[in-house]
Design a protein around this motif. Structure first.
Motif, PDB file in Angstrom:
ATOM      1  N   GLN A   1       2.781  12.974  -1.326  1.00  0.00           N
ATOM      2  CA  GLN A   1       2.943  11.758  -2.134  1.00  0.00           C
ATOM      3  C   GLN A   1       2.180  10.591  -1.515  1.00  0.00           C
ATOM      4  O   GLN A   1       1.555   9.803  -2.224  1.00  0.00           O
ATOM      5  N   GLY A   2       2.222  10.476  -0.197  1.00  0.00           N
ATOM      6  CA  GLY A   2       1.492   9.406   0.474  1.00  0.00           C
ATOM      7  C   GLY A   2      -0.005   9.530   0.268  1.00  0.00           C
ATOM      8  O   GLY A   2      -0.703   8.534   0.009  1.00  0.00           O
ATOM      9  N   LEU A   3      -0.518  10.752   0.363  1.00  0.00           N
ATOM     10  CA  LEU A   3      -1.951  10.968   0.147  1.00  0.00           C
ATOM     11  C   LEU A   3      -2.338  10.714  -1.305  1.00  0.00           C
ATOM     12  O   LEU A   3      -3.420  10.182  -1.584  1.00  0.00           O
ATOM     13  N   GLU A   4      -1.459  11.088  -2.236  1.00  0.00           N
ATOM     14  CA  GLU A   4      -1.747  10.817  -3.640  1.00  0.00           C
ATOM     15  C   GLU A   4      -1.791   9.313  -3.901  1.00  0.00           C
ATOM     16  O   GLU A   4      -2.666   8.823  -4.618  1.00  0.00           O
ATOM     17  N   MET A   5      -0.853   8.572  -3.312  1.00  0.00           N
ATOM     18  CA  MET A   5      -0.848   7.119  -3.473  1.00  0.00           C
ATOM     19  C   MET A   5      -2.097   6.500  -2.856  1.00  0.00           C
ATOM     20  O   MET A   5      -2.684   5.578  -3.414  1.00  0.00           O
ATOM     21  N   GLN A   6      -2.506   7.009  -1.710  1.00  0.00           N
ATOM     22  CA  GLN A   6      -3.710   6.509  -1.060  1.00  0.00           C
ATOM     23  C   GLN A   6      -4.933   6.772  -1.939  1.00  0.00           C
ATOM     24  O   GLN A   6      -5.801   5.916  -2.090  1.00  0.00           O
ATOM     25  N   CYS A   7      -4.995   7.944  -2.542  1.00  0.00           N
ATOM     26  CA  CYS A   7      -6.115   8.292  -3.419  1.00  0.00           C
ATOM     27  C   CYS A   7      -6.146   7.376  -4.634  1.00  0.00           C
ATOM     28  O   CYS A   7      -7.218   6.880  -5.026  1.00  0.00           O
TER      29      CYS A   7
ATOM     30  N   ASN B   1      -9.126   4.728  -5.496  1.00  0.00           N
ATOM     31  CA  ASN B   1      -9.818   4.795  -6.785  1.00  0.00           C
ATOM     32  C   ASN B   1      -9.726   3.470  -7.525  1.00  0.00           C
ATOM     33  O   ASN B   1     -10.690   3.046  -8.168  1.00  0.00           O
ATOM     34  N   ALA B   2      -8.579   2.798  -7.436  1.00  0.00           N
ATOM     35  CA  ALA B   2      -8.426   1.497  -8.093  1.00  0.00           C
ATOM     36  C   ALA B   2      -9.342   0.462  -7.453  1.00  0.00           C
ATOM     37  O   ALA B   2      -9.986  -0.326  -8.156  1.00  0.00           O
ATOM     38  N   VAL B   3      -9.416   0.447  -6.123  1.00  0.00           N
ATOM     39  CA  VAL B   3     -10.302  -0.498  -5.435  1.00  0.00           C
ATOM     40  C   VAL B   3     -11.755  -0.210  -5.790  1.00  0.00           C
ATOM     41  O   VAL B   3     -12.540  -1.130  -6.051  1.00  0.00           O
ATOM     42  N   ARG B   4     -12.118   1.049  -5.819  1.00  0.00           N
ATOM     43  CA  ARG B   4     -13.480   1.430  -6.184  1.00  0.00           C
ATOM     44  C   ARG B   4     -13.787   0.997  -7.616  1.00  0.00           C
ATOM     45  O   ARG B   4     -14.866   0.463  -7.912  1.00  0.00           O
ATOM     46  N   ALA B   5     -12.844   1.196  -8.525  1.00  0.00           N
ATOM     47  CA  ALA B   5     -13.056   0.795  -9.920  1.00  0.00           C
ATOM     48  C   ALA B   5     -13.180  -0.718 -10.039  1.00  0.00           C
ATOM     49  O   ALA B   5     -14.014  -1.215 -10.807  1.00  0.00           O
TER      50      ALA B   5
END
Length: 150
Positions: free
Chosen positions: A64-70, A74-78
């Motif tokens: 879950q932590g890795l999914e949240m990090q991903c 992705n949001a920052v990149r977008a």
């Protein structure tokens, strides 16, 4: 005496099956009649079960932590891509007019900057509220001290 009168061995099938493989599994196939040994095995297996459950929950939390990090990355990149597209799109839309570029780029980029800086803004607001609360508490303390003096 006939074959029907003899007591059949309930584990004869399992013994034949494991015996043909060249090794036996006495703890798994042959039951024991010692209650203490059974209780010890149950206790050991429950300890292993709790250890496995703990490891499973830690694994799930890590996933879950890795999914949240991903998702965050992705949001920052977008947001970065949106900021880049706003600035290049605003420059192209203005057609070289500096005043129009500043107006169009300022509206889109300013909104993105504010969206990207919301954690900082939130922290600043929290600090201001804490400073106000501390000042109010200090004033209240001084007022009580002044009232207590004769």
């Amino acid at each position: 005496m006939s074959n029907h009168d003899a007591v059949p061995d309930p584990l004869s099938f399992a013994k034949k099956m494991w015996g043909g493989m060249g090794f036996s599994l006495p703890n798994m196939v042959t039951p024991t009649l010692d209650v203490d040994e059974i209780e010890k095995k149950v206790k050991d297996l429950k300890a292993v079960e709790s250890w496995l459950k703990m490891n499973l929950s830690m694994l799930q939390m890590t996933i879950q932590g890795l999914e949240m990090q991903c998702v965050t990355l992705n949001a920052v990149r977008a947001m970065g891509q949106m900021a880049t597209s706003y600035s290049t799109g605003a420059a192209a839309a203005a057609g070289g007019d500096n005043q129009g570029t500043a107006l169009i780029a300022g509206t889109g980029n300013e909104a993105l900057k504010q969206a990207a800086l919301w954690p900082l803004t939130l922290l600043q607001q929290m600090q201001e509220q804490m400073q106000k609360a501390a000042a109010a508490a200090a004033q209240a303390s001084e007022a009580r001290d002044d009232a207590a003096k004769p």
